[in-house]
Design a protein around this motif. Structure first.
Motif, PDB file in Angstrom:
ATOM      1  N   GLN A  21     -27.017 -46.774  53.496  1.00 19.74           N
ATOM      2  CA  GLN A  21     -28.476 -46.658  53.601  1.00 19.74           C
ATOM      3  C   GLN A  21     -28.892 -45.187  53.636  1.00 19.74           C
ATOM      4  OE1 GLN A  21     -29.573 -48.971  57.049  1.00 19.74           O
ATOM      5  NE2 GLN A  21     -29.371 -50.909  55.966  1.00 19.74           N
ATOM      6  N   TRP A  22     -28.152 -44.387  54.380  1.00 20.90           N
ATOM      7  CA  TRP A  22     -28.455 -42.965  54.459  1.00 20.90           C
ATOM      8  C   TRP A  22     -28.246 -42.301  53.098  1.00 20.90           C
ATOM      9  CZ3 TRP A  22     -25.604 -38.342  54.149  1.00 20.90           C
ATOM     10  CH2 TRP A  22     -26.325 -37.200  54.518  1.00 20.90           C
ATOM     11  N   ALA A  23     -27.143 -42.639  52.427  1.00 21.06           N
ATOM     12  CA  ALA A  23     -26.878 -42.081  51.099  1.00 21.06           C
ATOM     13  C   ALA A  23     -28.053 -42.373  50.167  1.00 21.06           C
ATOM     14  CB  ALA A  23     -25.582 -42.651  50.529  1.00 21.06           C
ATOM     15  N   ARG A  24     -28.515 -43.607  50.171  1.00 21.83           N
ATOM     16  CA  ARG A  24     -29.643 -43.982  49.320  1.00 21.83           C
ATOM     17  C   ARG A  24     -30.895 -43.183  49.690  1.00 21.83           C
ATOM     18  NH1 ARG A  24     -29.853 -49.877  48.324  1.00 21.83           N
ATOM     19  NH2 ARG A  24     -28.741 -49.303  46.439  1.00 21.83           N
ATOM     20  N   SER A  25     -31.169 -43.031  50.975  1.00 21.98           N
ATOM     21  CA  SER A  25     -32.371 -42.311  51.406  1.00 21.98           C
ATOM     22  C   SER A  25     -32.325 -40.835  51.014  1.00 21.98           C
ATOM     23  CB  SER A  25     -32.569 -42.447  52.921  1.00 21.98           C
ATOM     24  OG  SER A  25     -31.668 -41.619  53.632  1.00 21.98           O
ATOM     25  N   GLN A  71     -20.587 -33.151  48.879  1.00 20.72           N
ATOM     26  CA  GLN A  71     -20.573 -32.074  47.891  1.00 20.72           C
ATOM     27  C   GLN A  71     -21.841 -32.234  47.068  1.00 20.72           C
ATOM     28  OE1 GLN A  71     -16.623 -33.134  46.334  1.00 20.72           O
ATOM     29  NE2 GLN A  71     -16.011 -31.054  46.884  1.00 20.72           N
ATOM     30  N   GLY A  72     -22.864 -31.468  47.415  1.00 23.27           N
ATOM     31  CA  GLY A  72     -24.149 -31.599  46.743  1.00 23.27           C
ATOM     32  C   GLY A  72     -24.737 -32.967  47.015  1.00 23.27           C
ATOM     33  N   GLN A  73     -24.977 -33.721  45.959  1.00 25.75           N
ATOM     34  CA  GLN A  73     -25.566 -35.054  46.088  1.00 25.75           C
ATOM     35  C   GLN A  73     -24.521 -36.163  45.959  1.00 25.75           C
ATOM     36  OE1 GLN A  73     -28.374 -33.942  47.625  1.00 25.75           O
ATOM     37  NE2 GLN A  73     -29.229 -35.813  46.770  1.00 25.75           N
ATOM     38  N   VAL A  74     -23.261 -35.820  46.198  1.00 32.32           N
ATOM     39  CA  VAL A  74     -22.187 -36.812  46.153  1.00 32.32           C
ATOM     40  C   VAL A  74     -21.527 -36.876  47.525  1.00 32.32           C
ATOM     41  CG1 VAL A  74     -19.990 -37.471  45.095  1.00 32.32           C
ATOM     42  CG2 VAL A  74     -21.788 -36.441  43.692  1.00 32.32           C
ATOM     43  N   LEU A  75     -21.455 -38.104  48.054  1.00 35.70           N
ATOM     44  CA  LEU A  75     -20.760 -38.351  49.319  1.00 35.70           C
ATOM     45  C   LEU A  75     -19.466 -39.085  49.006  1.00 35.70           C
ATOM     46  CD1 LEU A  75     -23.685 -39.770  51.483  1.00 35.70           C
ATOM     47  CD2 LEU A  75     -22.852 -37.425  51.414  1.00 35.70           C
ATOM     48  N   LYS A 105     -25.097 -40.123  45.539  1.00 41.14           N
ATOM     49  CA  LYS A 105     -24.147 -41.078  44.975  1.00 41.14           C
ATOM     50  C   LYS A 105     -22.942 -41.122  45.899  1.00 41.14           C
ATOM     51  CE  LYS A 105     -26.309 -42.297  41.227  1.00 41.14           C
ATOM     52  NZ  LYS A 105     -26.726 -43.672  41.005  1.00 41.14           N
ATOM     53  N   VAL A 106     -22.170 -42.207  45.810  1.00 47.32           N
ATOM     54  CA  VAL A 106     -21.052 -42.420  46.722  1.00 47.32           C
ATOM     55  C   VAL A 106     -19.756 -42.614  45.948  1.00 47.32           C
ATOM     56  CG1 VAL A 106     -20.090 -44.038  48.429  1.00 47.32           C
ATOM     57  CG2 VAL A 106     -22.515 -43.417  48.516  1.00 47.32           C
ATOM     58  N   VAL A 107     -18.722 -41.927  46.400  1.00 45.24           N
ATOM     59  CA  VAL A 107     -17.363 -42.163  45.930  1.00 45.24           C
ATOM     60  C   VAL A 107     -16.652 -42.915  47.058  1.00 45.24           C
ATOM     61  CG1 VAL A 107     -15.158 -41.123  45.256  1.00 45.24           C
ATOM     62  CG2 VAL A 107     -17.316 -40.067  44.537  1.00 45.24           C
ATOM     63  N   PRO A 108     -16.301 -44.179  46.847  1.00 50.64           N
ATOM     64  CA  PRO A 108     -15.648 -44.954  47.908  1.00 50.64           C
ATOM     65  C   PRO A 108     -14.131 -44.706  47.937  1.00 50.64           C
ATOM     66  CG  PRO A 108     -16.112 -46.371  46.044  1.00 50.64           C
ATOM     67  CD  PRO A 108     -16.653 -45.023  45.700  1.00 50.64           C
ATOM     68  N   ALA A 109     -13.725 -43.529  48.439  1.00 51.39           N
ATOM     69  CA  ALA A 109     -12.302 -43.191  48.506  1.00 51.39           C
ATOM     70  C   ALA A 109     -11.565 -44.031  49.546  1.00 51.39           C
ATOM     71  CB  ALA A 109     -12.130 -41.704  48.803  1.00 51.39           C
ATOM     72  N   CYS A 110     -12.276 -44.515  50.533  1.00 50.43           N
ATOM     73  CA  CYS A 110     -11.713 -45.412  51.553  1.00 50.43           C
ATOM     74  C   CYS A 110     -11.666 -46.827  50.972  1.00 50.43           C
ATOM     75  CB  CYS A 110     -12.604 -45.370  52.791  1.00 50.43           C
ATOM     76  SG  CYS A 110     -12.308 -46.683  53.984  1.00 50.43           S
ATOM     77  N   SER A 111     -10.530 -47.485  51.105  1.00 51.48           N
ATOM     78  CA  SER A 111     -10.375 -48.820  50.526  1.00 51.48           C
ATOM     79  C   SER A 111     -11.362 -49.824  51.128  1.00 51.48           C
ATOM     80  CB  SER A 111      -8.944 -49.321  50.685  1.00 51.48           C
ATOM     81  OG  SER A 111      -8.589 -49.401  52.057  1.00 51.48           O
ATOM     82  N   TYR A 112     -11.675 -49.697  52.417  1.00 54.08           N
ATOM     83  CA  TYR A 112     -12.624 -50.623  53.031  1.00 54.08           C
ATOM     84  C   TYR A 112     -14.006 -50.470  52.384  1.00 54.08           C
ATOM     85  CZ  TYR A 112     -15.404 -53.232  56.338  1.00 54.08           C
ATOM     86  OH  TYR A 112     -16.263 -54.150  56.890  1.00 54.08           O
ATOM     87  N   VAL A 113     -14.434 -49.235  52.179  1.00 55.66           N
ATOM     88  CA  VAL A 113     -15.746 -48.997  51.570  1.00 55.66           C
ATOM     89  C   VAL A 113     -15.751 -49.513  50.132  1.00 55.66           C
ATOM     90  CG1 VAL A 113     -17.442 -47.252  50.898  1.00 55.66           C
ATOM     91  CG2 VAL A 113     -16.217 -47.023  53.072  1.00 55.66           C
ATOM     92  N   ALA A 114     -14.667 -49.305  49.409  1.00 52.67           N
ATOM     93  CA  ALA A 114     -14.586 -49.787  48.020  1.00 52.67           C
ATOM     94  C   ALA A 114     -14.753 -51.298  47.957  1.00 52.67           C
ATOM     95  CB  ALA A 114     -13.264 -49.357  47.394  1.00 52.67           C
ATOM     96  N   VAL A 115     -14.060 -52.015  48.822  1.00 54.63           N
ATOM     97  CA  VAL A 115     -14.159 -53.481  48.848  1.00 54.63           C
ATOM     98  C   VAL A 115     -15.554 -53.905  49.298  1.00 54.63           C
ATOM     99  CG1 VAL A 115     -13.303 -55.566  49.995  1.00 54.63           C
ATOM    100  CG2 VAL A 115     -11.687 -53.867  49.128  1.00 54.63           C
ATOM    101  N   TYR A 116     -16.093 -53.225  50.296  1.00 53.52           N
ATOM    102  CA  TYR A 116     -17.431 -53.561  50.785  1.00 53.52           C
ATOM    103  C   TYR A 116     -18.454 -53.430  49.667  1.00 53.52           C
ATOM    104  CZ  TYR A 116     -21.549 -53.837  53.714  1.00 53.52           C
ATOM    105  OH  TYR A 116     -22.751 -54.214  54.254  1.00 53.52           O
ATOM    106  N   MET A 117     -18.398 -52.331  48.934  1.00 54.67           N
ATOM    107  CA  MET A 117     -19.356 -52.116  47.849  1.00 54.67           C
ATOM    108  C   MET A 117     -19.166 -53.137  46.730  1.00 54.67           C
ATOM    109  SD  MET A 117     -19.653 -47.964  47.641  1.00 54.67           S
ATOM    110  CE  MET A 117     -21.041 -47.967  46.480  1.00 54.67           C
ATOM    111  N   GLN A 118     -17.930 -53.513  46.479  1.00 58.16           N
ATOM    112  CA  GLN A 118     -17.652 -54.515  45.447  1.00 58.16           C
ATOM    113  C   GLN A 118     -18.234 -55.873  45.843  1.00 58.16           C
ATOM    114  OE1 GLN A 118     -13.465 -55.168  44.831  1.00 58.16           O
ATOM    115  NE2 GLN A 118     -13.785 -56.188  42.890  1.00 58.16           N
ATOM    116  N   ARG A 155     -22.722 -45.982  43.307  1.00 57.92           N
ATOM    117  CA  ARG A 155     -21.391 -45.496  42.884  1.00 57.92           C
ATOM    118  C   ARG A 155     -21.521 -44.269  41.992  1.00 57.92           C
ATOM    119  NH1 ARG A 155     -16.520 -47.935  43.263  1.00 57.92           N
ATOM    120  NH2 ARG A 155     -16.504 -49.961  44.279  1.00 57.92           N
ATOM    121  N   ALA A 156     -20.736 -43.266  42.347  1.00 61.52           N
ATOM    122  CA  ALA A 156     -20.726 -42.027  41.544  1.00 61.52           C
ATOM    123  C   ALA A 156     -19.920 -42.247  40.279  1.00 61.52           C
ATOM    124  CB  ALA A 156     -20.113 -40.893  42.358  1.00 61.52           C
TER     125      ALA A 156
END
Length: 91
Positions: free
Chosen positions: A60-64, A30-34, A68-81, A90-91
């Motif tokens: 990496q793609w988000a950064r390029s 949604q715009g600049q938010v993934l 910003k990223v919303v980690p709605a998936c629990s795996y992504v949230a833990v990975y980013m943490q 993080r959005a």
């Protein structure tokens, strides 16, 4: 094992293909938010770091893209943490 990861923007997905299945990261843009909504790895491939490779490619793609990223998936949230180098996304 390193996966060859492909971005499929029309499907809003990153895929890492393996002879035993596909590891995926789904997102909604949604715009600049993934919003990373789902990470999937076939049961036979779990525990080998393959999901991490797909998530890393998505981040990496988000950064390029300047997104910003919303980690709605629990795996992504833990990975980013666990990997503070991604906290600025993080959005």
């Amino acid at each position: 094992m390193m996966l060859e990861i492909h971005h499929l923007p029309e499907q809003q997905r990153f895929e890492g293909r393996h002879p035993d299945g596909v590891c995926e990261l789904d997102y909604v843009r949604q715009g600049q938010v993934l919003t990373f909504t789902h990470t999937g790895t076939p049961p036979a491939l779990r525990g080998q770091g393959l999901a991490a490779q797909v998530v890393e490619a998505g981040l990496q793609w988000a950064r390029s893209q300047g997104c910003k990223v919303v980690p709605a998936c629990s795996y992504v949230a833990v990975y980013m943490q666990r990997h503070p180098q991604w906290q600025d996304l993080r959005a």
